[in-house]
Design an enzyme around this catalytic site. Structure first.
Site, PDB file in Angstrom:
ATOM      1  N   GLU A  22       0.915  -1.202  -0.025  1.00 57.59           N
ATOM      2  CA  GLU A  22      -0.044   0.202   0.298  1.00 57.59           C
ATOM      3  C   GLU A  22       0.562   1.128  -0.001  1.00 57.59           C
ATOM      4  O   GLU A  22       2.040   1.533   0.787  1.00 57.59           O
ATOM      5  CB  GLU A  22      -0.542   0.076   1.149  1.00 57.59           C
ATOM      6  CG  GLU A  22      -2.078   0.241   0.832  1.00 57.59           C
ATOM      7  CD  GLU A  22      -3.191  -0.180   0.372  1.00 57.59           C
ATOM      8  OE1 GLU A  22      -2.885   0.144  -1.003  1.00 57.59           O
ATOM      9  OE2 GLU A  22      -4.326  -1.197   0.798  1.00 57.59           O
ATOM     10  N   HIS A  23       0.544   2.266  -0.999  1.00 59.00           N
ATOM     11  CA  HIS A  23       0.938   3.775  -1.000  1.00 59.00           C
ATOM     12  C   HIS A  23       2.408   3.100  -1.526  1.00 59.00           C
ATOM     13  O   HIS A  23       3.618   3.618  -1.000  1.00 59.00           O
ATOM     14  CB  HIS A  23       1.083   4.114   0.454  1.00 59.00           C
ATOM     15  CG  HIS A  23       0.178   5.272   0.826  1.00 59.00           C
ATOM     16  ND1 HIS A  23      -0.389   5.622   0.154  1.00 59.00           N
ATOM     17  CD2 HIS A  23      -1.150   4.486   1.131  1.00 59.00           C
ATOM     18  CE1 HIS A  23      -1.523   6.727   0.460  1.00 59.00           C
ATOM     19  NE2 HIS A  23      -2.231   5.813   1.054  1.00 59.00           N
ATOM     20  N   THR A  24       2.471   2.248  -2.671  1.00 55.04           N
ATOM     21  CA  THR A  24       4.446   1.698  -2.833  1.00 55.04           C
ATOM     22  C   THR A  24       4.492   2.140  -4.276  1.00 55.04           C
ATOM     23  O   THR A  24       5.072   2.359  -4.943  1.00 55.04           O
ATOM     24  CB  THR A  24       4.414  -0.283  -2.652  1.00 55.04           C
ATOM     25  OG1 THR A  24       3.569  -0.016  -3.143  1.00 55.04           O
ATOM     26  CG2 THR A  24       4.863  -0.639  -1.834  1.00 55.04           C
ATOM     27  N   ASP A  25       2.915   1.877  -5.030  1.00 53.14           N
ATOM     28  CA  ASP A  25       2.331   1.914  -6.191  1.00 53.14           C
ATOM     29  C   ASP A  25       2.784   3.585  -6.985  1.00 53.14           C
ATOM     30  O   ASP A  25       3.722   3.237  -8.126  1.00 53.14           O
ATOM     31  CB  ASP A  25       1.266   1.602  -6.770  1.00 53.14           C
ATOM     32  CG  ASP A  25       0.277   2.876  -6.090  1.00 53.14           C
ATOM     33  OD1 ASP A  25       0.152   3.432  -5.767  1.00 53.14           O
ATOM     34  OD2 ASP A  25      -0.783   3.033  -6.937  1.00 53.14           O
ATOM     35  N   GLY A 110     -13.167   1.584  -0.239  1.00 58.58           N
ATOM     36  CA  GLY A 110     -12.208   1.828  -0.279  1.00 58.58           C
ATOM     37  C   GLY A 110     -11.859   0.465  -2.036  1.00 58.58           C
ATOM     38  O   GLY A 110     -10.513  -0.544  -1.116  1.00 58.58           O
ATOM     39  N   SER A 112     -12.248   0.189  -4.655  1.00 69.39           N
ATOM     40  CA  SER A 112     -12.095   1.701  -6.170  1.00 69.39           C
ATOM     41  C   SER A 112     -13.239   1.125  -7.118  1.00 69.39           C
ATOM     42  O   SER A 112     -12.954   1.325  -7.998  1.00 69.39           O
ATOM     43  CB  SER A 112     -10.653   0.523  -6.874  1.00 69.39           C
ATOM     44  OG  SER A 112      -9.652   1.109  -5.981  1.00 69.39           O
ATOM     45  N   SER A 113     -14.206   1.836  -6.522  1.00 70.15           N
ATOM     46  CA  SER A 113     -14.932   1.797  -7.723  1.00 70.15           C
ATOM     47  C   SER A 113     -15.026   2.572  -9.164  1.00 70.15           C
ATOM     48  O   SER A 113     -15.347   2.417  -9.821  1.00 70.15           O
ATOM     49  CB  SER A 113     -16.236   2.163  -7.203  1.00 70.15           C
ATOM     50  OG  SER A 113     -16.104   3.755  -6.081  1.00 70.15           O
ATOM     51  N   ASP A 158      -5.005   0.748  -8.669  1.00 67.70           N
ATOM     52  CA  ASP A 158      -6.501  -0.563  -9.166  1.00 67.70           C
ATOM     53  C   ASP A 158      -6.472  -0.426 -10.649  1.00 67.70           C
ATOM     54  O   ASP A 158      -7.712  -0.893 -10.443  1.00 67.70           O
ATOM     55  CB  ASP A 158      -7.009   1.379  -8.588  1.00 67.70           C
ATOM     56  CG  ASP A 158      -6.625   2.097  -7.139  1.00 67.70           C
ATOM     57  OD1 ASP A 158      -5.859   0.907  -6.594  1.00 67.70           O
ATOM     58  OD2 ASP A 158      -6.842   3.176  -7.078  1.00 67.70           O
ATOM     59  N   TYR A 207      -3.837  12.668   0.503  1.00 66.69           N
ATOM     60  CA  TYR A 207      -3.297  11.464  -0.305  1.00 66.69           C
ATOM     61  C   TYR A 207      -2.078  12.156  -1.112  1.00 66.69           C
ATOM     62  O   TYR A 207      -1.122  11.716  -1.193  1.00 66.69           O
ATOM     63  CB  TYR A 207      -4.663  10.582  -1.116  1.00 66.69           C
ATOM     64  CG  TYR A 207      -4.052  10.500  -2.499  1.00 66.69           C
ATOM     65  CD1 TYR A 207      -3.638   8.286  -2.352  1.00 66.69           C
ATOM     66  CD2 TYR A 207      -3.439  10.506  -3.475  1.00 66.69           C
ATOM     67  CE1 TYR A 207      -2.570   7.462  -2.806  1.00 66.69           C
ATOM     68  CE2 TYR A 207      -2.355   9.305  -4.162  1.00 66.69           C
ATOM     69  CZ  TYR A 207      -2.729   8.046  -3.979  1.00 66.69           C
ATOM     70  OH  TYR A 207      -1.747   7.282  -4.689  1.00 66.69           O
TER      71      TYR A 207
HETATM   72  C1  GLA Z   1      -5.299   4.398  -3.985  1.00 72.18           C
HETATM   73  C2  GLA Z   1      -4.419   4.827  -5.475  1.00 72.18           C
HETATM   74  C3  GLA Z   1      -3.887   3.995  -5.707  1.00 72.18           C
HETATM   75  C4  GLA Z   1      -2.646   3.607  -4.503  1.00 72.18           C
HETATM   76  C5  GLA Z   1      -3.264   3.760  -3.319  1.00 72.18           C
HETATM   77  C6  GLA Z   1      -2.469   3.268  -1.987  1.00 72.18           C
HETATM   78  O1  GLA Z   1      -5.683   3.243  -3.967  1.00 72.18           O
HETATM   79  O2  GLA Z   1      -5.876   5.063  -5.831  1.00 72.18           O
HETATM   80  O3  GLA Z   1      -3.042   4.257  -6.568  1.00 72.18           O
HETATM   81  O4  GLA Z   1      -1.945   4.269  -4.482  1.00 72.18           O
HETATM   82  O5  GLA Z   1      -4.656   4.509  -3.379  1.00 72.18           O
HETATM   83  O6  GLA Z   1      -2.235   1.642  -2.282  1.00 72.18           O
END
Ligand code: GLA
Length: 360
Positions: A22-25, A110, A112-113, A158, A207
């Protein structure tokens, strides 16, 4: 709403659950998502020079030009508008369409809709104009659409998960090279999503701030992708930069260890990594809230292997990994106790690794 029996095109795009990473992309790190069985369905036919969509849940969207031009639309129409604009920018022919959107994917949890909507609409626009894009090309285009639509500088997680998903598999994705490999998810692993009742909207969270802080830290050490960074590189950094970067460096390592644990069928080890991931997101990356911490604690007390906040954080849901045989008891115990303490939330979805987006 128009429920014409024979739309020319039917497309479907799933939500996603990121198992870990998470928060690595957005620093070119590693992620390990699955596509889930819940998603968004678009039924459309080519029509005129506009895109006109109607949703079961949200009503009619403001019509937008087929090439996404003109003033920014209000409400959920801006997602379709942004996808259309990105397709036009990519030199694709703009064809209007009329259709309906239906969803069994909860919004704001959370899952990703918004990515699912972008991808389902993107596939429909490609189909009515009679061309196809490679999955990752469409994923990148929809990622740009998210930024254009709502100003969220999200990474590729996502949209890639939505398009690359496979039944029974997680996707180990390097967000820099976009190389990916499928990892088998053992049948005994039950994946639960428990809603905190605290709605999450990345537009209204930190974010973008987290992303800037991480980019700043990466610049300080001269790195362009976080998989090149080690803990020794953190020496001498200011406190915030060091903590943001430490989360990402340790999280990348956890993704690899989690994938290995799944392949070995070692769910206890996978659960411990979820626990560590949550602690790192809470303490080093500072994207948790007390409700999410409470859900993680309750799930682990109820006998889950491990749990952690899901997605961007600041609300939404937690992911709980438990043994399939215990899932029912964990759901009951966590939901009841969470609602008793907070008065909200606690609804749980059992998700499974499912096929990615496509035509139906
Ligand atoms: C959201 C963003 C993703 C990713 C996550 C955290 O879902 O849309 O790109 O950064 O947060 O991992």
């Amino acid at each position: 709403m128009d429920d014409s029996p024979d739309p020319a095109v039917v497309t479907w795009a799933p939500g996603r659950v990121n198992l870990i990473g998470e928060h690595t992309d957005y620093s070119g790190g590693l992620v390990l998502p699955i596509a889930i069985q819940y998603g968004i369905l678009v039924r459309a036919s080519p029509a005129g020079s506009e895109i006109r969509l109607e949703s079961e849940g949200y009503g009619a969207a403001e019509p937008v030009a087929a090439d996404g031009g003109g003033e920014t639309a209000r409400g959920w129409a801006r997602y379709a508008q942004a996808v259309a604009a990105e397709l036009a920018d990519a030199g694709r022919q703009a064809v209007g369409m009329t259709g309906t959107v239906s969803s069994d994917l909860p919004a704001g949890s959370g899952l990703s809709s918004s990515a699912a909507l972008e991808v389902a609409v993107g596939l429909a626009l490609c189909a009515v104009a009679d061309f196809e894009l490679e999955p990752l090309e469409l994923a990148l285009l929809c990622q740009r659409a998210e930024l254009r639509a709502v100003g969220v500088p999200c990474g590729i997680l996502d949209q890639a998960a939505c398009l690359l998903g496979r039944e029974g598999k997680a996707i180990l994705l390097d967000c820099d090279s976009l190389e990916h490999r499928l990892i088998h998810v053992p049948a005994e692993a039950a994946l639960l999503i428990v809603d905190s009742g605290a709605p999450r909207s990345l537009e209204h969270t930190a974010y973008g701030e987290r992303r800037s802080q991480l980019e700043h830290a990466m610049q300080l050490i001269g790195a362009t992708r976080s998989t090149d960074v080690g803990l020794s590189n953190l020496a001498g950094l200011d406190d915030v930069s060091a903590r943001r970067l430490r989360h990402v460096v340790t999280e990348n390592a956890r993704v690899e260890r989690f994938a290995a644990a799944l392949e070995a069928g070692d769910l206890a080890a996978a659960g411990r990594l979820l626990h560590e991931s949550h602690a790192s997101l809470r303490d080093d990356y500072e994207v948790s809230i007390p409700e999410l911490d409470l859900l993680v604690e309750l799930a682990e007390e109820a006998g889950a292997f491990g749990a952690r906040l899901l997605g961007g954080g600041f609300g939404g849901s937690v992911l709980v990994l438990t043994d399939a045989g215990r899932a029912h008891d964990v759901v009951g115990a966590v939901g009841t106790e969470y609602r008793r303490r907070t008065g909200v939330g606690g609804e749980t979805l059992l998700v499974r690794a499912s096929a990615g987006a496509g035509r139906r």
